[in-house]
Motif scaffolding. Sequence first.
Motif, PDB file in Angstrom:
ATOM      1  N   ILE A  41       0.808  -1.215   0.000  1.00 22.15           N
ATOM      2  CA  ILE A  41       0.000   0.000   0.000  1.00 22.15           C
ATOM      3  C   ILE A  41       0.847   1.275   0.000  1.00 22.15           C
ATOM      4  O   ILE A  41       0.478   2.273  -0.613  1.00 22.15           O
ATOM      5  N   HIS A  42       2.006   1.230   0.663  1.00 20.47           N
ATOM      6  CA  HIS A  42       2.798   2.454   0.801  1.00 20.47           C
ATOM      7  C   HIS A  42       4.134   2.440   0.058  1.00 20.47           C
ATOM      8  O   HIS A  42       4.790   3.474  -0.031  1.00 20.47           O
ATOM      9  N   GLY A  43       4.540   1.285  -0.481  1.00 23.20           N
ATOM     10  CA  GLY A  43       5.851   1.186  -1.147  1.00 23.20           C
ATOM     11  C   GLY A  43       5.944   2.123  -2.342  1.00 23.20           C
ATOM     12  O   GLY A  43       4.932   2.500  -2.940  1.00 23.20           O
ATOM     13  N   GLY A  44       7.166   2.514  -2.680  1.00 23.89           N
ATOM     14  CA  GLY A  44       7.362   3.407  -3.818  1.00 23.89           C
ATOM     15  C   GLY A  44       7.045   4.848  -3.494  1.00 23.89           C
ATOM     16  O   GLY A  44       6.936   5.673  -4.386  1.00 23.89           O
ATOM     17  N   GLN A  96       4.245   6.605  -2.242  1.00 20.33           N
ATOM     18  CA  GLN A  96       3.070   6.915  -3.045  1.00 20.33           C
ATOM     19  C   GLN A  96       2.441   8.280  -2.772  1.00 20.33           C
ATOM     20  O   GLN A  96       1.580   8.726  -3.510  1.00 20.33           O
ATOM     21  N   ILE A  97       2.858   8.950  -1.691  1.00 21.34           N
ATOM     22  CA  ILE A  97       2.302  10.286  -1.450  1.00 21.34           C
ATOM     23  C   ILE A  97       3.042  11.305  -2.313  1.00 21.34           C
ATOM     24  O   ILE A  97       4.265  11.324  -2.356  1.00 21.34           O
ATOM     25  N   ASP A  98       2.319  12.125  -3.014  1.00 23.44           N
ATOM     26  CA  ASP A  98       2.922  13.130  -3.889  1.00 23.44           C
ATOM     27  C   ASP A  98       3.543  14.231  -3.024  1.00 23.44           C
ATOM     28  O   ASP A  98       2.846  14.902  -2.258  1.00 23.44           O
ATOM     29  N   GLU A  99       4.875  14.380  -3.151  1.00 25.90           N
ATOM     30  CA  GLU A  99       5.601  15.331  -2.291  1.00 25.90           C
ATOM     31  C   GLU A  99       5.047  16.752  -2.439  1.00 25.90           C
ATOM     32  O   GLU A  99       4.955  17.508  -1.481  1.00 25.90           O
ATOM     33  N   ARG A 100       4.695  17.133  -3.658  1.00 28.23           N
ATOM     34  CA  ARG A 100       4.352  18.527  -3.933  1.00 28.23           C
ATOM     35  C   ARG A 100       2.992  18.919  -3.359  1.00 28.23           C
ATOM     36  O   ARG A 100       2.829  19.967  -2.757  1.00 28.23           O
ATOM     37  N   THR A 101       1.992  18.020  -3.532  1.00 26.49           N
ATOM     38  CA  THR A 101       0.621  18.392  -3.147  1.00 26.49           C
ATOM     39  C   THR A 101       0.109  17.634  -1.939  1.00 26.49           C
ATOM     40  O   THR A 101      -0.915  17.990  -1.370  1.00 26.49           O
ATOM     41  N   GLY A 102       0.771  16.533  -1.586  1.00 29.92           N
ATOM     42  CA  GLY A 102       0.271  15.705  -0.496  1.00 29.92           C
ATOM     43  C   GLY A 102      -0.818  14.737  -0.930  1.00 29.92           C
ATOM     44  O   GLY A 102      -1.389  14.028  -0.091  1.00 29.92           O
ATOM     45  N   ALA A 103      -1.132  14.705  -2.211  1.00 28.82           N
ATOM     46  CA  ALA A 103      -2.168  13.772  -2.706  1.00 28.82           C
ATOM     47  C   ALA A 103      -1.845  12.359  -2.231  1.00 28.82           C
ATOM     48  O   ALA A 103      -0.727  11.877  -2.391  1.00 28.82           O
ATOM     49  N   VAL A 104      -2.818  11.710  -1.622  1.00 27.19           N
ATOM     50  CA  VAL A 104      -2.615  10.375  -1.054  1.00 27.19           C
ATOM     51  C   VAL A 104      -2.582   9.317  -2.158  1.00 27.19           C
ATOM     52  O   VAL A 104      -1.887   8.315  -2.063  1.00 27.19           O
ATOM     53  N   ARG A 137       5.127   6.360 -13.271  1.00 22.82           N
ATOM     54  CA  ARG A 137       5.785   5.067 -13.529  1.00 22.82           C
ATOM     55  C   ARG A 137       6.869   4.805 -12.485  1.00 22.82           C
ATOM     56  O   ARG A 137       7.074   3.659 -12.060  1.00 22.82           O
ATOM     57  N   LYS A 138       7.563   5.872 -12.069  1.00 19.54           N
ATOM     58  CA  LYS A 138       8.652   5.714 -11.093  1.00 19.54           C
ATOM     59  C   LYS A 138       8.139   5.165  -9.765  1.00 19.54           C
ATOM     60  O   LYS A 138       8.789   4.316  -9.149  1.00 19.54           O
ATOM     61  N   VAL A 139       6.965   5.627  -9.329  1.00 24.21           N
ATOM     62  CA  VAL A 139       6.387   5.104  -8.079  1.00 24.21           C
ATOM     63  C   VAL A 139       6.161   3.595  -8.231  1.00 24.21           C
ATOM     64  O   VAL A 139       6.519   2.798  -7.355  1.00 24.21           O
ATOM     65  N   LEU A 140       5.585   3.199  -9.363  1.00 22.43           N
ATOM     66  CA  LEU A 140       5.341   1.773  -9.613  1.00 22.43           C
ATOM     67  C   LEU A 140       6.650   0.989  -9.649  1.00 22.43           C
ATOM     68  O   LEU A 140       6.755  -0.099  -9.082  1.00 22.43           O
ATOM     69  N   GLU A 141       7.657   1.560 -10.304  1.00 22.30           N
ATOM     70  CA  GLU A 141       8.935   0.854 -10.447  1.00 22.30           C
ATOM     71  C   GLU A 141       9.628   0.688  -9.080  1.00 22.30           C
ATOM     72  O   GLU A 141      10.188  -0.374  -8.785  1.00 22.30           O
TER      73      GLU A 141
END
Length: 390
Positions: free
Chosen positions: A17-20, A22-30, A61-65
């Motif tokens: 659930i949290h690997g990679g 996944q929270i967007d640093e810029r906006t905090g989007a979960v 794609r980077k988060v997925l990778e």
Amino acid sequence: MSNARTGGQYSLNTTLIHGGNQIDERTGAVSTPIYQTSTYKQDGIGKNRGFEYSRTGNPTRKVLEDLIAELEGGIAGFAFASGMAAITTVLSLYRSGDRILISHNVYGGTYRVLDKVFKNFGIEYTILESEDPEYLRKAITDDVRAILLESPANPLMSVTDIRAFSEVAHEKCVKVIVDNTFMTPYLQRPLELGADIVVHSGTKYLGGHSDLIAGLAVVNDQETAERLAFLQNATGGVLQPFDSFLLIRGIKTLSVRLDRHVENAHRIARYLESNEDVSKVYYPGLETDPGYAVNSKQAKNGGAMLSFELKEGHDLKRFFESLELISLAESLGGVESLICHPSTMTHASIPESIRRAVGITDGLIRLSPGIEDVDDIISDLDRAIKGSRI
Ligand SMILES: *Cc1c(COP(=O)(O)O)cnc(C)c1O
């Protein structure tokens, strides 16, 4: 390539659930944003913010990778437009004169790309007819550079001892590539068993909803990571941002889905085993299966894929046509139950003589149980089996 957020400190169920990160640093989007962009504004010549062009790299794609690398315990992950694009790119690590060993019932498309594409470029292959590590030892000639195997292997669910194979291969400096599509890192982690590269069709359990085509590869050494990053960018079969998002989303529920898939597969395997119309059940989760012992050593359980054969005196055409809940379809690993006829569908690209030699009979049926109520799946099978008696 573990990240600041999980850093390998959480269990696999949490990393799903949290690997990679996944929270967007810029906006905090979960939920990981879909960066639907081909290119990135650069701050100056030679100054970018980590991304230049989306074939080379894309934040979604980077988060997925990073996620798949963490899940498989590797140092780098790569996402591709399909499982075959992942396998093709990994095989592009090799060159004319090299030989690849493949297990005798690898995915039909893997056999096909070696036989009809890579052979034209001078990369040869040999089919391993046995799961015995001593047989492997003899098959490793001087030109062999890699072994590509699946365990359990499609469609007879035959099990290969990944650790024993890796030990024999490494004695001769041969790399071990494992196609982990059927098990996923939730059930089996080939790199921990000694393999060097893991490939996936993300289309199956990882995506899990029969709504995308995707492929992944994970490596655990820096040199291969750099070469694969080069090949991914040079050959360009990358996964799109939207599909990367879908795959991240699918992976979040992998453990709960697979628990149900496996539970259903067990119940169905036991039902088929005790069915007088069924001559054979192939499922490494059954204690009576020849692969049970080795599989239990290297995987959490027998997975969720199974195959079976009806006794003579059944009309297969009628069997498939009388199913109502279970869909006759290629593919597997989705929430809905899918069934297929390997000899005319998934394995049709393998010549008949080879199919027969490895035991893929015309009566073989492969089932991917979904996560529906198992009693409904069994009722559907039961009605179709009885209705197909001649
Ligand atoms: C489906 C599959 C592939 C190919 O993946 P695509 O996403 O269809 O290209 C490779 N290996 C296995 C074991 C598969 O089941």
